[in-house]
Design a protein around this motif. Structure first.
Motif, PDB file in Angstrom:
ATOM      1  N   PHE A   1       0.865  -1.179   0.000  1.00 24.29           N
ATOM      2  CA  PHE A   1       0.000   0.000   0.000  1.00 24.29           C
ATOM      3  C   PHE A   1       0.899   1.226   0.000  1.00 24.29           C
ATOM      4  CE2 PHE A   1      -3.124   3.040   1.478  1.00 24.29           C
ATOM      5  CZ  PHE A   1      -4.301   2.580   0.902  1.00 24.29           C
ATOM      6  N   LEU A   2       0.727   2.075  -1.011  1.00 27.66           N
ATOM      7  CA  LEU A   2       1.526   3.294  -1.133  1.00 27.66           C
ATOM      8  C   LEU A   2       0.673   4.468  -0.662  1.00 27.66           C
ATOM      9  CD1 LEU A   2       4.344   4.164  -2.257  1.00 27.66           C
ATOM     10  CD2 LEU A   2       3.156   4.811  -4.357  1.00 27.66           C
ATOM     11  N   LYS A   3       1.108   5.107   0.424  1.00 25.83           N
ATOM     12  CA  LYS A   3       0.346   6.217   1.007  1.00 25.83           C
ATOM     13  C   LYS A   3       1.293   7.385   1.235  1.00 25.83           C
ATOM     14  CE  LYS A   3      -2.786   7.309   4.842  1.00 25.83           C
ATOM     15  NZ  LYS A   3      -3.883   7.761   3.985  1.00 25.83           N
ATOM     16  N   ASN A   4       0.916   8.538   0.696  1.00 26.73           N
ATOM     17  CA  ASN A   4       1.759   9.735   0.778  1.00 26.73           C
ATOM     18  C   ASN A   4       3.161   9.470   0.232  1.00 26.73           C
ATOM     19  OD1 ASN A   4      -0.241  11.374   2.039  1.00 26.73           O
ATOM     20  ND2 ASN A   4       0.226  10.394   4.011  1.00 26.73           N
ATOM     21  N   GLY A   5       3.217   8.636  -0.816  1.00 31.85           N
ATOM     22  CA  GLY A   5       4.504   8.350  -1.441  1.00 31.85           C
ATOM     23  C   GLY A   5       5.371   7.382  -0.669  1.00 31.85           C
TER      24      GLY A   5
ATOM     25  N   GLU B   1      -3.144   7.742  -2.343  1.00 35.13           N
ATOM     26  CA  GLU B   1      -3.091   6.324  -2.021  1.00 35.13           C
ATOM     27  C   GLU B   1      -3.041   5.493  -3.297  1.00 35.13           C
ATOM     28  OE1 GLU B   1      -5.636   6.342   2.166  1.00 35.13           O
ATOM     29  OE2 GLU B   1      -6.601   5.749   0.296  1.00 35.13           O
ATOM     30  N   GLU B   2      -2.348   4.372  -3.243  1.00 32.06           N
ATOM     31  CA  GLU B   2      -2.231   3.499  -4.413  1.00 32.06           C
ATOM     32  C   GLU B   2      -1.873   2.090  -3.962  1.00 32.06           C
ATOM     33  OE1 GLU B   2      -3.051   2.468  -7.638  1.00 32.06           O
ATOM     34  OE2 GLU B   2      -2.609   4.583  -7.973  1.00 32.06           O
TER      35      GLU B   2
ATOM     36  N   ASP C   1       7.608   6.867  -9.331  1.00 34.34           N
ATOM     37  CA  ASP C   1       8.556   7.599  -8.484  1.00 34.34           C
ATOM     38  C   ASP C   1       8.301   7.235  -7.025  1.00 34.34           C
ATOM     39  OD1 ASP C   1       9.670   8.975 -10.654  1.00 34.34           O
ATOM     40  OD2 ASP C   1       8.072  10.477 -10.585  1.00 34.34           O
ATOM     41  N   TYR C   2       9.379   7.144  -6.266  1.00 30.43           N
ATOM     42  CA  TYR C   2       9.221   6.895  -4.831  1.00 30.43           C
ATOM     43  C   TYR C   2       9.650   8.155  -4.092  1.00 30.43           C
ATOM     44  CZ  TYR C   2       8.981   4.420  -0.425  1.00 30.43           C
ATOM     45  OH  TYR C   2       8.624   4.025   0.847  1.00 30.43           O
ATOM     46  N   LEU C   3       8.750   8.722  -3.277  1.00 30.28           N
ATOM     47  CA  LEU C   3       8.955  10.043  -2.702  1.00 30.28           C
ATOM     48  C   LEU C   3       9.450  10.024  -1.259  1.00 30.28           C
ATOM     49  CD1 LEU C   3       5.689  11.703  -4.091  1.00 30.28           C
ATOM     50  CD2 LEU C   3       7.954  11.572  -5.150  1.00 30.28           C
ATOM     51  N   SER C   4       9.322   8.875  -0.585  1.00 26.48           N
ATOM     52  CA  SER C   4       9.689   8.822   0.834  1.00 26.48           C
ATOM     53  C   SER C   4      11.121   8.317   1.002  1.00 26.48           C
ATOM     54  CB  SER C   4       8.716   7.910   1.586  1.00 26.48           C
ATOM     55  OG  SER C   4       9.091   7.775   2.928  1.00 26.48           O
TER      56      SER C   4
END
Length: 703
Positions: A376-380, A410-411, A446-449
């Motif tokens: 689960f992708l949340k806020n990057g 979310e994704e 893209d991964y933001l975290s």
């Protein structure tokens, strides 16, 4: 009235109207022959010997059914055009003493004769060309199969029954039209004009909106699986929009041209615009039909040729080894496998034993361990503490997670975890990781975290984010192009896979959440030839099956490159062959619609051009007027079809990605070449049909 006279009148009508009847008969013969050929191939014993014949036979069966369904509106169109020219003759019969019942019998005999001729010549042509088609299909696939001539009687019966139903419907439609017309209406049917639509703007705006909806749906797809879900809506939107646009824009265009004195009051344009105005609704409908057919031809051409041209790339990426094993470790075996490689060692040892028993001395082997799961992708940020078990269970469609219900940040994503050593080996890199660090790789997201949340809510640092991803085994490639890609893909690279899963991720503590699939992939390159590799595969399969039975393993696959090459090339070659057959038929249909349109309008315009001739219009001016009309009329469908193709290219690309072919530059090149080549064919058809129109009009002018 004697029954013999009905048959005689029917046969005389066919002979006397040969300019109309011959193309009508050829149309029926063509679609009947194509229907038989595709039915024959779907049942062919020779096709059944090919690798992947199950899928190919199904494709051929669907193609035959598509031809059958398409034949209904096509034969209705050609029959209605023929009937329009015959109404005056039928009205004369009525005035001379024949009642509608007598005319019904004449038309019934005509339909029976037409059906008999079409079936005899169509099935005969189908039988003759079916063998050529079979050889052609095998040639496209590069296959060599024993060849012998025979007739598939079941295909013959299917053809006879299918077209019997179509011609019964045609007869009923003819009788309905005759029943609702009186003799005077029939006599004057050719000279009856058409009224323009009461409202030009509203249908035109609706048509434009439908087209915009189709284009927007085509170009706003985020996921590959959206393509197959949206195709029916896109097709319907463009179909409705095209018909409304052509019908209403032809009305608007005629009115606009008539208001332009500089354009309208010229010899070449005056007659052209007047003729289009007289039959504007029917003109728009027929042009829309041509446009839709051309669009279907181009889309089918681009998709199939792209798949066929890219098949070697697909095979090379999807099956890189001469032979390979893909094993999915059951959850109940996972702890033992992570601790001591219990299952994979058994398969590896058995495979090596099988190769040794087959006297295979030189084998280059490679293997890869990986763990797959949903995240689960949340806020990057990847968060494995959120349960995605239900997402995995519905991974083929991801229906459980309604994307409309997810927040914007979310994704749902697909995650593959591999070891650093394997990553560097397959990507040719030299990445390094310190303790407590991971590397994230993704080519489509893209991964933001700077961290990843583990199932126990602790976080692990992301050392680097890169775009280089492994492109290695059949499984990785297949998942890359599967529905799972619609969730986005991240590769988590860890220093040691087993240590990470056991001590950091604590996979054994979370058996019911974020379900993990642990896979082992074992590839081999063999020094043997085609037949020898198939022999080795058959022997190894029997040996590995005994291991699977002992361990209770079900998800284990042994593939050989040569077998998969045969299967993929069979499907690609078969699809290419079906496309060639259908596109030849659709091109013929387009040509026939253009021919009937020219003949019908030519006879309608005879009197107009005769009058223009009498008041001083020369043959050269008639020809210029005709060329102006034809270029305007037949240039529009090709232009609009080209626009449809360009603006729906993303649908083709998505469907090709779904079929393992993701080379968009290749698809664009094929699109350009296909449009150019089809334009040449279309131009030739245009010139031939225009000559027919000119001969009809000029003959009248010379009288």
């Amino acid at each position: 009235m004697s029954k013999k006279i009905y048959a005689k009148l029917a046969w005389t009508a066919v002979r006397k109207n040969k300019q109309l009847y011959y193309p009508y008969l050829i149309a029926g013969i063509t679609v009947a022959a194509v229907f038989y050929i595709l039915s024959f191939l779907s049942m062919s014993d020779i096709v059944g010997q090919l690798k992947g014949s199950d899928l190919l036979s199904l494709l051929l069966h669907y193609a035959a059914n598509a031809v059958g369904w398409f034949s209904v509106p096509f034969l209705f169109y050609t029959n209605s055009t023929l009937l329009k020219r015959r109404k005056k003759e039928l009205g004369l019969y009525n005035i001379l003493g024949m009642n509608k019942k007598n005319i019904f019998f004449v038309l019934a005999w005509e339909t029976l004769m037409t059906y008999s001729i079409v079936m005899f010549l169509g099935v005969f042509a189908g039988i003759v060309f079916s063998k050529i088609a079979e050889l052609g299909m095998l040639g496209i696939m590069g296959q060599e199969v024993d060849y012998y001539i025979y007739i598939e009687w079941k295909a013959v019966l299917n053809t006879l029954l299918a077209f019997a139903g179509i011609y019964v419907l045609l007869l009923l439609n003819i009788l309905r039209q005759i029943h609702h017309n009186d003799p005077i209406e029939l006599l004057h049917s050719e000279s009856s004009g058409e009224r323009p639509p009461k409202s030009r703007w509203l249908p035109a705006v609706i048509g434009v909106l439908f087209l915009l909806v189709g284009y927007i749906l085509s170009n706003t797809m985020k996921y590959n699986m959206d393509a197959k879900d949206r195709i029916p809506y896109i097709a319907c939107s463009i179909l409705i929009g095209t018909y409304l646009l052509f019908i209403c824009v032809s009305v608007f265009l005629c009115r606009l041209l008539q208001r332009s004195k500089r354009y309208y009051y010229k010899t070449a344009h005056f007659v052209m615009v007047s003729s289009m105005s007289y039959r504007m609704k029917r003109n728009g409908a027929s042009l829309a039909s041509i446009c839709i057919l051309v669009s279907a031809i181009l889309v089918a051409l681009v998709g199939t040729v792209s798949f066929f041209a890219g098949v070697n790339t697909i095979i090379a990426g999807h099956y890189p080894y001469d032979m390979g094993i893909i094993a999915e470790i059951p959850a109940e075996h996972l702890t033992d496998e992570l601790n001591s490689s219990t299952d994979t060692s058994a398969y590896r040892n058995e495979m090596q034993t099988a190769l040794k028993e087959q006297n295979v001395t030189t084998v280059n082997t490679t293997e890869l361990y990986s763990a797959d799961m949903m995240g689960f992708l949340k806020n990057g940020q990847l968060d494995f503490s959120i349960d995605t078990q239900e997402a995995w269970n519905g991974v083929s469609s991801l229906d459980y997670f309604n994307r409309d219900e997810l927040a914007e940040d979310e994704e749902i994503v697909f995650v593959r975890i591999i070891g650093l050593e394997d990553y560097n080996k397959w990507c040719g890199t030299s990445e390094a990781l310190s303790e407590g660090e991971i590397l994230i790789a993704s080519e489509n997201m893209d991964y933001l975290s700077q961290t990843v949340v583990l199932p126990d809510k602790t976080e692990i640092m992301v050392e680097n984010v890169v775009n280089t991803v492994p492109s290695m085994t059949a499984l990785l490639v297949s998942n890359k192009y599967s529905d799972v890609e619609d969730a986005g893909i991240f590769y988590l690279v860890v220093a040691d896979l087993r240590e990470f899963l056991t001590n950091t991720y604590h996979v054994s503590a979370y058996p019911d959440s974020n379900r993990m699939v642990y896979r082992w992939e074992y590839g081999m390159n063999l020094p043997d030839d085609y037949d020898r590799q198939l022999e080795i595969q058959a022997y190894a399969e029997s040996k590995l099956q005994s291991v699977s039975d002992t361990l209770g393993m079900e998800s284990v696959t042994l593939y050989s490159h040569v077998e998969k090459v045969d299967r993929v090339k069979t499907v690609a070659g078969g699809s290419m062959f079906i496309m060639i057959i259908l596109n030849i038929m659709f091109t013929f249909v387009t040509a026939l619609i253009m021919y009937y349109k020219q003949i019908s309008e030519g006879y309608e315009d005879q009197k107009r051009f005769a009058i223009m001739r009498k008041i001083g219009m020369t043959a050269q001016e008639i020809k210029q007027s005709i060329n102006s009309q034809m270029l305007t009329v037949f240039g529009m469908p090709l232009l609009v079809a080209g626009i449809h193709l360009v603006l729906t290219l993303d649908v083709v690309h998505r469907m090709m990605s779904y079929a393992l072919m993701d080379d968009k530059p290749l698809i664009i090149r094929v699109m350009i070449i296909s449009f150019f080549l089809f334009t040449i064919v279309y131009s030739i058809v245009y010139m031939l049909t225009s000559r027919t129109y000119f001969k009809i009009v000029n003959r009248s002018a010379n009288e």
